[in-house]
Motif scaffolding. Structure first.
Motif, PDB file in Angstrom:
ATOM      1  N   ALA A 142       4.195  -4.327  -5.140  1.00  0.00           N
ATOM      2  CA  ALA A 142       3.656  -3.287  -4.265  1.00  0.00           C
ATOM      3  C   ALA A 142       3.826  -1.929  -4.941  1.00  0.00           C
ATOM      4  CB  ALA A 142       4.372  -3.302  -2.922  1.00  0.00           C
ATOM      5  N   ARG A 145       4.097   0.896  -3.527  1.00  0.00           N
ATOM      6  CA  ARG A 145       4.988   1.757  -2.743  1.00  0.00           C
ATOM      7  C   ARG A 145       5.946   0.898  -1.929  1.00  0.00           C
ATOM      8  NH1 ARG A 145       0.045   4.082  -1.598  1.00  0.00           N
ATOM      9  NH2 ARG A 145       0.046   3.192   0.494  1.00  0.00           N
ATOM     10  N   ALA A 170       0.573  -2.006   0.826  1.00  0.00           N
ATOM     11  CA  ALA A 170       0.199  -0.984  -0.154  1.00  0.00           C
ATOM     12  C   ALA A 170      -0.596  -1.608  -1.298  1.00  0.00           C
ATOM     13  CB  ALA A 170       1.460  -0.320  -0.703  1.00  0.00           C
TER      14      ALA A 170
END
Length: 245
Positions: free
Chosen positions: A4, A6, A32
């Motif tokens: 991911a 974030r 994300a």
């Protein structure tokens, strides 16, 4: 490897998938944006702590080895089990990054050793979990150094104060308060330096760490693991008495 972009930390936001699993994963994923990376053969993982002040002075600590369990840092070993040449290369990378970014303060560079080569995994622009070992093990801790750096004071020396040092993270478990087990941990490993963060104990959450210094890295690892286990699991974690070291 899918990561991911974030919100990922301590193994969260990372998935190891086969090619035939990707379509089903994307059908149900709604988080994300993702980064797709090849899975690499890893020999071990390293961390380099670096400090720089606005005047341009840079100090680098001896390279650390980090041991991961389920995507989370479990142990930090000083010295790292690498050749002097590879250690010097890792420290040089950290210094170069500090100078190129004109960084101010303490930051960490996480590195993979893959087939004998160094690869940068992450740059963390802050004091770092791996650097907690410097509180007892180094002439200047990462926290003291960070203050010196941001105040543009002369940076302190970073050499190690013992032949070996190990930091073991204390990971929470449901319904266990590590403060209740400090006496047990210290009775088992009298030389342990215990740091608890005052966090609520939850499974998989780092709630403290233990540092042990000594002459032998293997003995330090055994002692730090025993103390951390006592704090994580409670009184029942210790049954065999103090270690021989």
């Amino acid at each position: 490897m899918l990561k991911a972009s974030r919100g990922g930390y301590d193994g969260r936001g990372v998935w190891m998938l086969r090619a035939d699993e990707l379509e089903a994963f994307f059908d149900q994923y709604s988080g994300a944006p993702l980064v797709l990376e090849p899975k690499l053969p890893l020999d071990l993982e390293l961390a380099v702590l670096v400090a720089r002040n606005p005047s341009g002075q840079v100090e680098v600590w001896p390279v650390l080895e980090t041991v991961q369990v389920n995507g989370m840092c479990d142990e930090v070993l000083l010295p790292a089990n690498v050749s002097a040449t590879l250690a010097a290369e890792a420290e040089h990378i950290g210094r170069q990054i500090a100078e190129l970014l004109e960084a101010v303060g303490v930051f960490a560079v996480e590195l993979f050793v893959s087939s004998g080569k160094l690869l940068i995994n992450e740059i963390a622009p802050r004091v770092h979990n791996s650097g907690h070992v410097t509180i007892e093990a180094s002439a200047t801790s990462q926290f003291s150094q960070h203050l010196r750096a941001i105040l543009d004071w002369p940076l302190g020396p970073t050499h190690s104060l013992s032949r070996a040092a190990v930091m073991a993270n204390v990971v929470g478990t449901a319904g266990k308060d590590p403060r209740e087990s400090q006496a047990v941990a210290l009775a088992t490993v009298p030389q342990a330096q215990i740091h608890l963060y005052g966090k609520e104990s939850r499974p998989g959450r780092k709630i403290g760490h233990v540092t042990v210094l000594g002459e032998d890295l293997s003995q330090c690892r055994t002692s730090a693991a025993l103390a951390a286990a006592a704090l994580s699991a409670g009184h029942s974690a210790i049954s065999d008495g103090p270690p021989n070291d």
